[in-house]
Design a protein around this motif. Structure first.
Motif, PDB file in Angstrom:
ATOM      1  N   GLY A 122       0.829  -1.195   0.000  1.00 47.71           N
ATOM      2  CA  GLY A 122       0.000   0.000   0.000  1.00 47.71           C
ATOM      3  C   GLY A 122       0.861   1.242   0.000  1.00 47.71           C
ATOM      4  O   GLY A 122       2.005   1.233  -0.457  1.00 47.71           O
ATOM      5  N   ASN A 123       0.313   2.334   0.520  1.00 43.75           N
ATOM      6  CA  ASN A 123       1.101   3.541   0.746  1.00 43.75           C
ATOM      7  C   ASN A 123       1.709   3.419   2.139  1.00 43.75           C
ATOM      8  O   ASN A 123       1.043   3.667   3.145  1.00 43.75           O
ATOM      9  CB  ASN A 123       0.222   4.790   0.644  1.00 43.75           C
ATOM     10  N   ILE A 124       2.959   2.988   2.193  1.00 47.47           N
ATOM     11  CA  ILE A 124       3.579   2.636   3.464  1.00 47.47           C
ATOM     12  C   ILE A 124       3.972   3.897   4.221  1.00 47.47           C
ATOM     13  O   ILE A 124       4.754   4.715   3.714  1.00 47.47           O
ATOM     14  CB  ILE A 124       4.822   1.746   3.239  1.00 47.47           C
ATOM     15  N   PRO A 125       3.448   4.104   5.438  1.00 48.34           N
ATOM     16  CA  PRO A 125       3.804   5.300   6.210  1.00 48.34           C
ATOM     17  C   PRO A 125       5.211   5.186   6.782  1.00 48.34           C
ATOM     18  O   PRO A 125       5.800   4.102   6.824  1.00 48.34           O
ATOM     19  CB  PRO A 125       2.761   5.304   7.334  1.00 48.34           C
ATOM     20  N   ASP A 126       5.747   6.308   7.204  1.00 44.25           N
ATOM     21  CA  ASP A 126       7.036   6.290   7.878  1.00 44.25           C
ATOM     22  C   ASP A 126       6.941   5.412   9.115  1.00 44.25           C
ATOM     23  O   ASP A 126       5.917   5.364   9.798  1.00 44.25           O
ATOM     24  CB  ASP A 126       7.453   7.706   8.282  1.00 44.25           C
ATOM     25  N   SER A 127       8.021   4.716   9.420  1.00 40.68           N
ATOM     26  CA  SER A 127       7.991   3.753  10.510  1.00 40.68           C
ATOM     27  C   SER A 127       9.362   3.660  11.145  1.00 40.68           C
ATOM     28  O   SER A 127      10.381   4.012  10.542  1.00 40.68           O
ATOM     29  CB  SER A 127       7.564   2.377   9.965  1.00 40.68           C
ATOM     30  N   THR A 128       9.376   3.176  12.395  1.00 34.14           N
ATOM     31  CA  THR A 128      10.650   2.908  13.052  1.00 34.14           C
ATOM     32  C   THR A 128      11.247   1.597  12.558  1.00 34.14           C
ATOM     33  O   THR A 128      12.381   1.271  12.904  1.00 34.14           O
ATOM     34  CB  THR A 128      10.459   2.832  14.575  1.00 34.14           C
ATOM     35  N   MET A 129      10.484   0.853  11.767  1.00 35.44           N
ATOM     36  CA  MET A 129      10.980  -0.397  11.205  1.00 35.44           C
ATOM     37  C   MET A 129      11.925  -0.130  10.025  1.00 35.44           C
ATOM     38  O   MET A 129      11.835   0.896   9.357  1.00 35.44           O
ATOM     39  CB  MET A 129       9.812  -1.267  10.693  1.00 35.44           C
ATOM     40  N   ILE A 130      12.801  -1.077   9.769  1.00 33.35           N
ATOM     41  CA  ILE A 130      13.582  -1.055   8.534  1.00 33.35           C
ATOM     42  C   ILE A 130      12.674  -1.560   7.417  1.00 33.35           C
ATOM     43  O   ILE A 130      12.045  -2.610   7.547  1.00 33.35           O
ATOM     44  CB  ILE A 130      14.819  -1.955   8.635  1.00 33.35           C
ATOM     45  N   SER A 131      12.561  -0.827   6.320  1.00 34.26           N
ATOM     46  CA  SER A 131      11.717  -1.219   5.189  1.00 34.26           C
ATOM     47  C   SER A 131      12.586  -1.456   3.960  1.00 34.26           C
ATOM     48  O   SER A 131      13.324  -0.565   3.537  1.00 34.26           O
ATOM     49  CB  SER A 131      10.673  -0.138   4.881  1.00 34.26           C
ATOM     50  N   ARG A 132      12.478  -2.660   3.411  1.00 37.33           N
ATOM     51  CA  ARG A 132      13.196  -2.993   2.187  1.00 37.33           C
ATOM     52  C   ARG A 132      12.178  -3.151   1.055  1.00 37.33           C
ATOM     53  O   ARG A 132      11.261  -3.980   1.155  1.00 37.33           O
ATOM     54  CB  ARG A 132      13.984  -4.300   2.362  1.00 37.33           C
ATOM     55  N   PRO A 133      12.280  -2.372  -0.019  1.00 37.79           N
ATOM     56  CA  PRO A 133      11.300  -2.477  -1.099  1.00 37.79           C
ATOM     57  C   PRO A 133      11.366  -3.824  -1.808  1.00 37.79           C
ATOM     58  O   PRO A 133      12.450  -4.327  -2.102  1.00 37.79           O
ATOM     59  CB  PRO A 133      11.687  -1.329  -2.030  1.00 37.79           C
ATOM     60  N   VAL A 134      10.206  -4.399  -2.062  1.00 40.13           N
ATOM     61  CA  VAL A 134      10.098  -5.659  -2.802  1.00 40.13           C
ATOM     62  C   VAL A 134       9.683  -5.379  -4.238  1.00 40.13           C
ATOM     63  O   VAL A 134      10.300  -5.873  -5.179  1.00 40.13           O
ATOM     64  CB  VAL A 134       9.088  -6.600  -2.122  1.00 40.13           C
ATOM     65  N   CYS A 135       8.642  -4.570  -4.416  1.00 39.21           N
ATOM     66  CA  CYS A 135       8.176  -4.243  -5.768  1.00 39.21           C
ATOM     67  C   CYS A 135       7.145  -3.136  -5.680  1.00 39.21           C
ATOM     68  O   CYS A 135       6.605  -2.849  -4.609  1.00 39.21           O
ATOM     69  CB  CYS A 135       7.557  -5.473  -6.447  1.00 39.21           C
TER      70      CYS A 135
END
Length: 318
Positions: free
Chosen positions: A149-162
């Motif tokens: 979706g539209n991923i909000p800012d987060s304290t998590m590490i986010s790695r783009p998949v597609c």
């Protein structure tokens, strides 16, 4: 308090906070309730602050206790990761990995690559929850999560998949029966399949005008079906129920087989949705998590259905 006592006291505190009582923590640790209480009291004395308020019914963390619990978890995870790192040098990545994924992406794309992961790392075991709800990764104990979706800012590490491109599609049978819409306005005369998110909001369809402006279309009034699962929306479109906005990554096999056709491609705006892999920020990432992240990112990068360019849809326009 020496280091051994300190670790024992921290373990007692964390387990008591999680379990909600000294007795329950004692059962987990193989200690008596009074021993757990004594360990926590010793920790409070060493720190010079109260970490928990005790009642006969429950334990309530103080503000200092909440802050200390967060740091204590990180410290215990670092100890676990250090043990895992040593074991990995001998045996390769090992242990249980917990993953949370949306249902559609999990069944269509994650599940098929897990046998390869387990074949490469035989000492791994994987626990997957197929769940579209919003989770708290740290509280719920997940190592990895996939969210779209539209991923909000987060304290998590986010790695783009597609990217998660969407398009308007229908089955050839439906289009032969009801006709092909040539403008977004004509959709109101058609039977539509809408998607409703778990929070109750219906997914809007976006279209781009000749001047570049973006308008949104609410499919609700003309919807003959409203479904919460994106894979169910794809299936309904394939079955001829109506016109639907669907994820290209889910519809790709049906486009290749001829079960679906693209409509209004020149007007439709695909949005800016994406799929990401998330994991908690840690100073030392567990070897089992690092190995899984690297393997899955490579596997998803090689999956052509996840990286279909919008230009490729021109070959499948009705």
């Amino acid at each position: 308090m020496d280091s051994t006592q300190r670790v024992r006291a921290i373990l007692s505190f964390v387990n008591a906070a999680d379990a909600g009582s000294f007795a329950a923590a004692g059962r987990l640790l193989g200690l008596t309730s009074s021993a757990v209480s004594k360990n926590v009291a010793s920790l409070e004395k060493a720190l010079g602050v109260r970490l928990m308020n005790r009642t006969t019914r429950n334990l309530q963390l103080t503000q200092e206790g909440t802050a200390f619990l967060r740091q204590a978890r990180l410290a215990l995870e670092a100890l676990d990761d250090a043990v895992d790192a040593v074991a990995t040098q001998r045996l390769g990545p090992s242990g249980r990995l917990r993953i949370s994924t949306s249902s559609a992406f999990g069944h269509e794309h994650l599940l098929p690559v897990l046998p390869g992961l387990l074949s490469r790392y035989p000492a791994l075991s994987v626990d997957v929850d197929f769940d579209d709800r919003v989770i708290d990764m740290v509280r719920d104990g997940y190592d990895l999560a996939f969210r779209g979706g539209n991923i909000p800012d987060s304290t998590m590490i986010s790695r783009p998949v597609c990217k998660l491109n969407v398009a308007i599609m229908a089955s050839p049978e439906y289009l032969a029966r009801q006709g092909v819409p040539h403008t977004p306005q004509e959709l109101r005369a058609h039977r539509l399949v809408a998607r409703r998110f778990l929070g109750g909001r219906v997914s809007m369809w976006s279209f781009q005008g000749e001047d570049g402006s973006i308008t949104t279309f609410d499919p609700t009034d003309a919807a003959v079906l409203t479904l919460s699962a994106p894979e169910a929306v794809v299936q309904a479109a394939c079955d001829g129920a109506g016109i639907a906005q669907v994820g290209v990554h889910l519809a790709w096999p049906h486009l290749l087989s001829g079960a679906l056709k693209v409509v209004l491609h020149r007007y439709h705006h695909a949005g800016s949705y994406e799929m990401v892999m998330q994991y908690p920020h840690r100073a030392l990432l567990a070897p089992r998590v690092r190995a899984t992240v690297d393997y899955l990112l490579d596997a998803f990068a090689a999956n052509k259905a996840l990286h279909v360019q919008l230009e490729a849809l021109n070959s499948y326009v009705a």
